[in-house]
Design an enzyme around this catalytic site. Structure first.
Site, PDB file in Angstrom:
ATOM      1  N   CYS A 147     -28.441  -8.942 -15.589  1.00 18.52           N
ATOM      2  CA  CYS A 147     -28.046  -8.511 -17.140  1.00 18.52           C
ATOM      3  C   CYS A 147     -29.013  -8.933 -18.189  1.00 18.52           C
ATOM      4  O   CYS A 147     -29.612 -10.109 -18.167  1.00 18.52           O
ATOM      5  CB  CYS A 147     -26.952  -9.378 -17.324  1.00 18.52           C
ATOM      6  SG  CYS A 147     -26.209  -9.226 -18.883  1.00 18.52           S
ATOM      7  N   CYS A 156     -23.889  -6.828 -18.227  1.00 17.59           N
ATOM      8  CA  CYS A 156     -22.681  -6.985 -17.497  1.00 17.59           C
ATOM      9  C   CYS A 156     -21.575  -6.096 -18.017  1.00 17.59           C
ATOM     10  O   CYS A 156     -21.293  -5.960 -19.212  1.00 17.59           O
ATOM     11  CB  CYS A 156     -22.106  -8.447 -17.756  1.00 17.59           C
ATOM     12  SG  CYS A 156     -23.194  -9.807 -16.833  1.00 17.59           S
ATOM     13  N   CYS A 183     -19.996 -12.230 -19.474  1.00 17.08           N
ATOM     14  CA  CYS A 183     -21.224 -12.286 -19.875  1.00 17.08           C
ATOM     15  C   CYS A 183     -21.229 -13.345 -21.244  1.00 17.08           C
ATOM     16  O   CYS A 183     -22.167 -14.240 -21.128  1.00 17.08           O
ATOM     17  CB  CYS A 183     -21.503 -10.713 -20.443  1.00 17.08           C
ATOM     18  SG  CYS A 183     -23.265 -10.614 -20.841  1.00 17.08           S
ATOM     19  N   GLY A 217       0.732  -1.200  -0.062  1.00 15.24           N
ATOM     20  CA  GLY A 217       0.120   0.095   0.007  1.00 15.24           C
ATOM     21  C   GLY A 217       0.795   1.384  -0.048  1.00 15.24           C
ATOM     22  O   GLY A 217       0.332   2.322  -0.224  1.00 15.24           O
ATOM     23  N   CYS A 241     -26.910 -12.082 -20.413  1.00 17.34           N
ATOM     24  CA  CYS A 241     -26.823 -13.388 -19.724  1.00 17.34           C
ATOM     25  C   CYS A 241     -27.719 -13.806 -18.728  1.00 17.34           C
ATOM     26  O   CYS A 241     -27.684 -14.918 -17.978  1.00 17.34           O
ATOM     27  CB  CYS A 241     -25.306 -13.635 -19.521  1.00 17.34           C
ATOM     28  SG  CYS A 241     -24.748 -12.588 -18.072  1.00 17.34           S
TER      29      CYS A 241
END
Lengths: 283, 267
Positions: free
Chosen positions: A242, A267, A273, A33, A245
């Protein structure tokens, strides 16, 4: 695999530069980080298009690697196609759209829905690496704040969100605390993807080209999204699934389809997808 | 300089001591060889004309402007007395955030103008680890009430407040962590007389209720008269006279103090 472009060094950057970047990467991995400064080079694409990510990828890529590049989750947008082709030409590496087959995934604004595995590396393109920047414009001061873990000010923004909107309204680039120590900007991924960073088995590398910073989250590292005790961190949810899909568990983009305001939710991860549609067709 | 008689029986060492504090800007002198002691609950006024070194001295006392020479000693909550410039940086910053408050002359220097009044008051709490929204908001409301800001303005930005309200908000923001010592630089500067009077009343009440020690810099002798127990008169960077407020103002000894007192308009 094809032969790399003649007249260029492998993966475009010269070896000294790669060495310098790898050194910064090693330091970044050692201090999860923490933002490590590095000598960012001019790349043949504009700032804001992924100059940081592309330099990181160029420094870690080797001939046997398989590269996937996504932009907003999609494999077929201009930025993703250009960067993929850049490495196909300059390093002659194989490219893929399948997350499972990739050894390196370079990304802008998303983490793939397909879980990453141990041994994979994900490279994020970062526009602004400093999470404290809005709070404190002086770089000297933000460094001291990081050194002393003075992160209380970050909550002022959240307080303000709750006071005005009744909830934390930050939805992307949602600040996280890495390994209980350093405050980090996860790049503009939606907060939907934040939980994926926590204890992820893959190595996560972040490159900010214009700001000349590199940082990292090593595999299996704790990544905690900031929140209040009485307003815990939550991710986005949608009322629809979605439209292509029918997935109810992925990050959805709202797409306007005509001038009358008709819209559909699909998506954002095109590979996910497509895989679901193919799996359905196979049944 | 001796302590206030009424506090002298307190065997504790002073809360804040300045020892020959000198602030320089290159070859120019901000203030020279200033020494004094400040006991808990005591309000010290520093008066003098513009350019007399008041603000330089305040900067040095509040750990924001390193003095060229001299020491600033502070008695921490654990009872030990330390030189604030010898403390480690994390300690010094913690001190500034928790045990001390700084009220600036211009509220713009002391407030975060982009965020709401509530967030301004809550910021110091969050800085020392408060992570419960409801608790932070509750404390912010309480403090707005204490400084007579209507609590329904908690979500308004300070930029929409009047000068007097901004100044009171600054005070609330500083007192929320229950400091023991507050530094104020011209707290009533730029306010009209009736607003000044209300603010002075408020500060006097808070200082008395909370038992705060305070160092108040002002060029306004009326402010000093109302708030300060003890006065230091500065001129050209040096202290020319010190004493109890009434004593200094009613029976000034130094020619400059006499001039200062004589130049107040009597209405």
């Amino acid at each position: 695999m094809t032969e790399p472009l003649a007249g260029y060094n492998f993966a475009y950057l010269d070896e000294q530069t790669k060495r310098m970047i790898r050194r910064a990467l090693l330091k970044a991995v050692a201090i999860p980080g923490y933002q490590v400064p590095f000598g960012s080079r001019e790349m043949p694409l504009p700032y804001g298009w992924g100059t940081g990510g592309i330099q990181v990828t160029a420094s870690i890529i080797g001939r046997p690697d398989v590269l996937k590049v996504i932009d907003q989750g999609a494999d077929d947008t201009t930025n993703a196609i250009s960067i993929r082709r850049f490495f196909a030409r300059t390093a002659g590496v194989a490219t893929t759209e399948r997350t499972r087959d990739a050894t390196i995934v370079q990304t802008r604004h998303r983490i793939p829905e397909t879980p990453l595995a141990a041994g994979q590396i994900i490279v994020y393109q970062v526009p602004i690496p400093e999470p404290l920047r809005w709070l404190e414009p002086r770089e000297t001061e933000t460094r001291v704040m990081h050194a002393l873990s003075e992160y209380g000010g970050m909550y002022v923004n959240f307080y303000e969100d709750i006071a005005i909107h009744g909830r934390i309204a930050t939805t992307y680039d949602y600040p996280v605390l890495v390994n209980d120590r350093y405050m980090m900007r996860p790049s503009p991924i939606p907060k939907f993807d934040n939980p994926k960073m926590d204890m992820n088995p893959a190595l996560q590398l972040f490159g900010a080209g214009r700001e000349k910073r590199i940082y990292a989250v090593p595999p299996y590292t704790k990544v905690k999204s900031l929140d209040f005790e009485d307003h815990p961190f939550t991710v986005e949810s949608w009322n629809e699934a979605c439209a292509i899909c029918d997935a109810g568990d992925s990050f959805l983009d709202e797409v306007i389809t005509d001038d009358q305001g008709t819209r559909m939710f699909v998506c954002s991860d095109t590979e996910y997808c497509r895989d679901r549609v193919a799996a359905k067709a196979a049944e | 300089m001796s302590a206030l008689p009424l506090l002298a029986e307190d065997e504790l060492p002073p809360l804040l001591s300045a020892r020959d504090v000198t602030v320089t800007y290159g070859n120019r002198v901000g203030c020279r060889d200033v020494s004094f002691d400040l006991w808990p609950g005591e309000v010290l006024g520093i008066v003098g004309e513009s350019g007399s070194g008041k603000t330089s001295l305040l900067g040095a006392l509040s750990a924001r402007l390193a003095p060229a020479s001299g020491q600033v000693l502070y008695r921490l909550r654990d009872g030990t007395t330390e030189d604030v410039y010898a403390l480690s940086e994390p300690m010094r910053r913690l001190l500034l955030r928790t045990d001390w408050g700084v009220v600036h002359q211009n509220p713009r220097d002391g407030l975060r103008l982009g965020v709401s009044a509530g967030a301004n008051v809550g910021e110091k709490l969050m800085a020392i680890g408060a992570r419960n929204y409801a608790a932070i908001r509750c404390q912010a409301t309480e403090w707005l009430d204490k400084v007579e800001i209507p609590t329904d303005r908690i979500d308004d930005p300070p930029s929409s407040f009047s000068g007097g309200m901004q100044q009171r908000l600054q005070i609330a923001r500083n007192l929320v962590t229950k400091p023991r010592l507050v530094f104020m630089d011209e707290p009533t500067g730029g306010l009209d007389v009736s607003v000044q009077a209300r603010l002075l009343d408020l500060i006097r009440g808070l200082v008395a209720d909370l038992g705060l020690a305070a160092v108040i810099v002002t060029h306004d002798l009326a402010v000093a008269r109302l708030l300060a127990h003890r006065l230091m008169v500065m001129r050209g960077g040096v202290v020319v006279e010190t004493g109890l407020t009434d004593q200094v103002l009613d029976d000034p000894q130094h020619p400059y103090t006499q001039l200062l007192v004589a130049s107040i308009l009597q209405v």
